[in-house]
Write a protein that holds these residues in place. Sequence first.
Motif, PDB file in Angstrom:
ATOM      1  N   ASN A   1     -30.274  22.274-142.725  1.00 37.30           N
ATOM      2  CA  ASN A   1     -29.970  21.621-143.987  1.00 37.30           C
ATOM      3  C   ASN A   1     -29.139  22.459-144.952  1.00 37.30           C
ATOM      4  O   ASN A   1     -28.616  21.933-145.938  1.00 37.30           O
ATOM      5  N   VAL A   2     -29.020  23.756-144.738  1.00 34.40           N
ATOM      6  CA  VAL A   2     -28.236  24.616-145.629  1.00 34.40           C
ATOM      7  C   VAL A   2     -27.383  25.553-144.794  1.00 34.40           C
ATOM      8  O   VAL A   2     -27.682  25.810-143.616  1.00 34.40           O
ATOM      9  N   ASP A   3     -26.329  26.073-145.411  1.00 36.49           N
ATOM     10  CA  ASP A   3     -25.426  27.008-144.735  1.00 36.49           C
ATOM     11  C   ASP A   3     -25.616  28.420-145.286  1.00 36.49           C
ATOM     12  O   ASP A   3     -26.258  28.627-146.318  1.00 36.49           O
ATOM     13  N   VAL A   4     -25.010  29.381-144.604  1.00 29.28           N
ATOM     14  CA  VAL A   4     -25.048  30.772-145.071  1.00 29.28           C
ATOM     15  C   VAL A   4     -24.365  30.872-146.433  1.00 29.28           C
ATOM     16  O   VAL A   4     -23.307  30.297-146.658  1.00 29.28           O
ATOM     17  N   GLY A   5     -25.006  31.582-147.346  1.00 26.23           N
ATOM     18  CA  GLY A   5     -24.477  31.736-148.693  1.00 26.23           C
ATOM     19  C   GLY A   5     -25.076  30.777-149.700  1.00 26.23           C
ATOM     20  O   GLY A   5     -24.861  30.944-150.903  1.00 26.23           O
ATOM     21  N   ALA A   6     -25.827  29.790-149.212  1.00 27.43           N
ATOM     22  CA  ALA A   6     -26.410  28.807-150.125  1.00 27.43           C
ATOM     23  C   ALA A   6     -27.558  29.426-150.918  1.00 27.43           C
ATOM     24  O   ALA A   6     -28.352  30.204-150.386  1.00 27.43           O
ATOM     25  N   GLU A   7     -27.633  29.066-152.194  1.00 27.47           N
ATOM     26  CA  GLU A   7     -28.751  29.471-153.035  1.00 27.47           C
ATOM     27  C   GLU A   7     -29.797  28.365-153.003  1.00 27.47           C
ATOM     28  O   GLU A   7     -29.486  27.199-153.246  1.00 27.47           O
ATOM     29  N   VAL A   8     -31.020  28.708-152.681  1.00 27.87           N
ATOM     30  CA  VAL A   8     -32.083  27.714-152.530  1.00 27.87           C
ATOM     31  C   VAL A   8     -33.234  28.057-153.463  1.00 27.87           C
ATOM     32  O   VAL A   8     -33.514  29.223-153.735  1.00 27.87           O
ATOM     33  N   GLU A   9     -33.892  27.021-153.966  1.00 30.14           N
ATOM     34  CA  GLU A   9     -35.053  27.190-154.816  1.00 30.14           C
ATOM     35  C   GLU A   9     -36.320  27.235-153.976  1.00 30.14           C
ATOM     36  O   GLU A   9     -36.306  26.931-152.784  1.00 30.14           O
ATOM     37  N   LYS A  10     -37.414  27.611-154.590  1.00 27.38           N
ATOM     38  CA  LYS A  10     -38.697  27.644-153.904  1.00 27.38           C
ATOM     39  C   LYS A  10     -39.054  26.248-153.409  1.00 27.38           C
ATOM     40  O   LYS A  10     -38.955  25.268-154.137  1.00 27.38           O
ATOM     41  N   GLY A  11     -39.452  26.167-152.124  1.00 24.66           N
ATOM     42  CA  GLY A  11     -39.827  24.890-151.529  1.00 24.66           C
ATOM     43  C   GLY A  11     -38.680  24.111-150.931  1.00 24.66           C
ATOM     44  O   GLY A  11     -38.885  23.011-150.395  1.00 24.66           O
ATOM     45  N   ALA A  12     -37.466  24.645-150.990  1.00 23.52           N
ATOM     46  CA  ALA A  12     -36.303  23.926-150.452  1.00 23.52           C
ATOM     47  C   ALA A  12     -36.406  23.802-148.927  1.00 23.52           C
ATOM     48  O   ALA A  12     -36.888  24.705-148.236  1.00 23.52           O
ATOM     49  N   LEU A  13     -35.946  22.669-148.401  1.00 27.79           N
ATOM     50  CA  LEU A  13     -35.976  22.421-146.960  1.00 27.79           C
ATOM     51  C   LEU A  13     -34.776  23.095-146.299  1.00 27.79           C
ATOM     52  O   LEU A  13     -33.630  22.820-146.644  1.00 27.79           O
ATOM     53  N   LEU A  14     -35.059  23.969-145.339  1.00 32.20           N
ATOM     54  CA  LEU A  14     -34.002  24.703-144.656  1.00 32.20           C
ATOM     55  C   LEU A  14     -33.618  24.056-143.331  1.00 32.20           C
ATOM     56  O   LEU A  14     -32.431  23.933-143.012  1.00 32.20           O
ATOM     57  N   ALA A  15     -34.616  23.654-142.541  1.00 32.52           N
ATOM     58  CA  ALA A  15     -34.351  23.075-141.219  1.00 32.52           C
ATOM     59  C   ALA A  15     -35.584  22.295-140.772  1.00 32.52           C
ATOM     60  O   ALA A  15     -36.678  22.463-141.315  1.00 32.52           O
ATOM     61  N   THR A  16     -35.387  21.444-139.777  1.00 30.81           N
ATOM     62  CA  THR A  16     -36.500  20.657-139.228  1.00 30.81           C
ATOM     63  C   THR A  16     -36.452  20.690-137.703  1.00 30.81           C
ATOM     64  O   THR A  16     -35.381  20.827-137.103  1.00 30.81           O
ATOM     65  N   LEU A  17     -37.636  20.536-137.120  1.00 28.90           N
ATOM     66  CA  LEU A  17     -37.758  20.386-135.670  1.00 28.90           C
ATOM     67  C   LEU A  17     -37.920  18.916-135.318  1.00 28.90           C
ATOM     68  O   LEU A  17     -38.303  18.093-136.166  1.00 28.90           O
ATOM     69  N   ASP A  18     -37.658  18.574-134.067  1.00 29.80           N
ATOM     70  CA  ASP A  18     -37.963  17.232-133.565  1.00 29.80           C
ATOM     71  C   ASP A  18     -39.482  17.050-133.639  1.00 29.80           C
ATOM     72  O   ASP A  18     -40.234  17.790-132.992  1.00 29.80           O
ATOM     73  N   PRO A  19     -39.975  16.093-134.440  1.00 33.01           N
ATOM     74  CA  PRO A  19     -41.418  15.993-134.674  1.00 33.01           C
ATOM     75  C   PRO A  19     -42.170  15.173-133.637  1.00 33.01           C
ATOM     76  O   PRO A  19     -43.367  14.897-133.815  1.00 33.01           O
ATOM     77  N   THR A  20     -41.521  14.754-132.539  1.00 25.60           N
ATOM     78  CA  THR A  20     -42.148  13.829-131.594  1.00 25.60           C
ATOM     79  C   THR A  20     -43.476  14.367-131.069  1.00 25.60           C
ATOM     80  O   THR A  20     -44.493  13.651-131.066  1.00 25.60           O
ATOM     81  N   ASP A  21     -43.491  15.620-130.613  1.00 27.13           N
ATOM     82  CA  ASP A  21     -44.727  16.179-130.047  1.00 27.13           C
ATOM     83  C   ASP A  21     -45.826  16.234-131.094  1.00 27.13           C
ATOM     84  O   ASP A  21     -46.991  15.885-130.815  1.00 27.13           O
ATOM     85  N   GLN A  22     -45.510  16.647-132.289  1.00 26.10           N
ATOM     86  CA  GLN A  22     -46.517  16.765-133.338  1.00 26.10           C
ATOM     87  C   GLN A  22     -47.022  15.386-133.775  1.00 26.10           C
ATOM     88  O   GLN A  22     -48.213  15.223-134.066  1.00 26.10           O
ATOM     89  N   GLN A  23     -46.141  14.401-133.785  1.00 24.62           N
ATOM     90  CA  GLN A  23     -46.565  13.048-134.135  1.00 24.62           C
ATOM     91  C   GLN A  23     -47.515  12.502-133.079  1.00 24.62           C
ATOM     92  O   GLN A  23     -48.518  11.834-133.408  1.00 24.62           O
ATOM     93  N   ASN A  24     -47.210  12.770-131.810  1.00 23.49           N
ATOM     94  CA  ASN A  24     -48.106  12.325-130.736  1.00 23.49           C
ATOM     95  C   ASN A  24     -49.467  13.004-130.838  1.00 23.49           C
ATOM     96  O   ASN A  24     -50.507  12.369-130.611  1.00 23.49           O
ATOM     97  N   GLN A  25     -49.478  14.289-131.145  1.00 18.15           N
ATOM     98  CA  GLN A  25     -50.743  15.000-131.299  1.00 18.15           C
ATOM     99  C   GLN A  25     -51.551  14.426-132.456  1.00 18.15           C
ATOM    100  O   GLN A  25     -52.788  14.307-132.378  1.00 18.15           O
ATOM    101  N   LEU A  26     -50.878  14.065-133.539  1.00 17.93           N
ATOM    102  CA  LEU A  26     -51.577  13.483-134.691  1.00 17.93           C
ATOM    103  C   LEU A  26     -52.168  12.120-134.315  1.00 17.93           C
ATOM    104  O   LEU A  26     -53.330  11.830-134.652  1.00 17.93           O
ATOM    105  N   ARG A  27     -51.391  11.284-133.632  1.00 19.58           N
ATOM    106  CA  ARG A  27     -51.912   9.980-133.233  1.00 19.58           C
ATOM    107  C   ARG A  27     -53.096  10.134-132.289  1.00 19.58           C
ATOM    108  O   ARG A  27     -54.083   9.381-132.367  1.00 19.58           O
TER     109      ARG A  27
END
Length: 355
Positions: free
Chosen positions: A69-95
């Motif tokens: 979600n961000v590139d090198v040099g970007a200034e980010v605040e606390k709690g900012a989203l940097l990247a995400t994984l494919d949530p399929t496995d975690q969603q299946n585990q939750l279900r």
Amino acid sequence: MKRLLLVLGAVLLAACSKKEPPPEPIRPVLSIKVQALDEQNLGRFAGSIQARYESNIGFRVPGRIASRNVDVGAEVEKGALLATLDPTDQQNQLRSAQGDLARVQAQLINAQANARRQQELFDRGVGAQAQLDIAQTDLKTTQASLDQARAAVDQAKDQLDYVQLRTDHKAIVTAWNAEAGQVVTAGQQVVTLAQPDIKEAVIDLPDTLVDQLPADVVFQVAAELDPRITTTAIVREIEPQAQSATRTRRARLSLTDTPPGLRLGTAIGVTLSSAIKPRVELPVSVLQEVDGKLRIWVVDPQTHTVSPRDVSLISRTDSIVVLTDSVKSGERVVSAGVNSLKPGQKVKIDEDSPQ
């Protein structure tokens, strides 16, 4: 009378033969103006501005990176989203965990009903104690299973949250070590974050120089692209061992102040200097040795005459001599032809002489 005339003639002839000695010629000389040194230059080295505190972070669960979600040099605040994984496995585990919870909740309803029924039968005297004990044990076991299932659901929710990589402080992204589509393991370094509040200068120093650095060494820091942006720095830490390939040791310098132009990643030039007793560097040609003593010839700017002055030598090379402060800044000394000068002799400073 004749004899008297001869005597007077001889006297007049002798008087006419006595001529005034011709004035001593003005001698043109090369000279140099003295500039005393009170600092010793130890060298100039290239470096960069870096953050004192950096953190390498990664995902707490394994998976395939779905987005950055961000590139090198970007200034980010606390709690900012940097990247995400494919949530399929975690969603299946939750279900799956939610399904187990629903099943255990149904079992608990049956266990509670059975325990009430056995208690009522026992109270009327038609139920066995053993059956009541079994029902109550089943109820406790099911209750424990329910607590475990709820914990499993909470854990699955946490695992699903972990597919999002967020910052825990204000920072600047300085490096990415993984790309979208790449599969990473839990804890693998993915991104480097730098805290921008405290900056420092980082340079590599020769191993031989580090051991010779005086305690009062001063570092002059200047931006390479704009040398007008300057500050000073002191040593914060130096690596204890030299790198085998370059024989250099990395030094981190605390900046006295941080001008706005010294941003993270700014290329800098760092000059090392140390305060020393005042001394003078002159070409070796200024020296004249007389009776084992060294002297120089100083030009009087008012009378344009020269006078000798004894000096003390600190060091000498084939081309340069270093003298003590026996000669002051601003004085002019003869830099060539010293062996043909006389005290009080008038000289003419060559126009090419340094001013």
